[in-house]
Scaffold this motif. Sequence first.
Motif, PDB file in Angstrom:
ATOM      1  N   MET A   1       0.810  -1.188   0.000  1.00  0.00           N
ATOM      2  CA  MET A   1       0.000   0.000   0.000  1.00  0.00           C
ATOM      3  C   MET A   1       0.864   1.267   0.000  1.00  0.00           C
ATOM      4  N   ALA A   2       1.972   1.224   0.722  1.00  0.00           N
ATOM      5  CA  ALA A   2       2.856   2.389   0.751  1.00  0.00           C
ATOM      6  C   ALA A   2       3.366   2.700  -0.651  1.00  0.00           C
ATOM      7  N   HIS A   3       3.642   1.663  -1.422  1.00  0.00           N
ATOM      8  CA  HIS A   3       4.133   1.860  -2.784  1.00  0.00           C
ATOM      9  C   HIS A   3       3.104   2.617  -3.613  1.00  0.00           C
ATOM     10  N   LEU A   4       1.829   2.260  -3.480  1.00  0.00           N
ATOM     11  CA  LEU A   4       0.772   2.952  -4.223  1.00  0.00           C
ATOM     12  C   LEU A   4       0.655   4.410  -3.799  1.00  0.00           C
ATOM     13  N   ARG A  40       1.287   7.643  -6.264  1.00  0.00           N
ATOM     14  CA  ARG A  40       0.278   8.694  -6.426  1.00  0.00           C
ATOM     15  C   ARG A  40       0.865  10.064  -6.071  1.00  0.00           C
ATOM     16  N   GLU A  41       1.585  10.132  -4.967  1.00  0.00           N
ATOM     17  CA  GLU A  41       2.167  11.394  -4.545  1.00  0.00           C
ATOM     18  C   GLU A  41       3.206  11.897  -5.540  1.00  0.00           C
ATOM     19  N   HIS A  42       3.918  10.970  -6.173  1.00  0.00           N
ATOM     20  CA  HIS A  42       4.896  11.365  -7.190  1.00  0.00           C
ATOM     21  C   HIS A  42       4.193  12.021  -8.382  1.00  0.00           C
ATOM     22  N   LEU A  43       3.029  11.507  -8.741  1.00  0.00           N
ATOM     23  CA  LEU A  43       2.266  12.114  -9.836  1.00  0.00           C
ATOM     24  C   LEU A  43       1.764  13.507  -9.456  1.00  0.00           C
ATOM     25  N   ASP A  55       8.157  17.097  -7.847  1.00  0.00           N
ATOM     26  CA  ASP A  55       9.353  17.752  -7.330  1.00  0.00           C
ATOM     27  C   ASP A  55       9.781  17.204  -5.965  1.00  0.00           C
ATOM     28  N   VAL A  56       8.957  16.352  -5.353  1.00  0.00           N
ATOM     29  CA  VAL A  56       9.243  15.801  -4.029  1.00  0.00           C
ATOM     30  C   VAL A  56       9.928  14.444  -4.192  1.00  0.00           C
TER      31      VAL A  56
END
Length: 84
Positions: free
Chosen positions: A1-4, A8-11, A15-16
Amino acid sequence: MAHLVLQREHLLHPDVNPLLIVLTDGAGNVSLSRLPPQEEAHRLSDEIAADHIRSVVINMEHAAFDQGWRKPCRTPEGALLYVE
């Protein structure tokens, strides 16, 4: 779940640069799929490494109870690091 969540946050925030920290005893005992838990854990770690997500895995198992479950994952740049 952390990977998902990290994907999502990368999308949303390209810049993070996230850092995944995993605290574990190294003994996968519940699978989220039909794979055996250990196999699933190694496949997921390979996916995280393939996405170049910086990760630290901290073995919380006391040395007296070490059952040898830890197995180094394939470690391309930015992959998992075992800390004891």
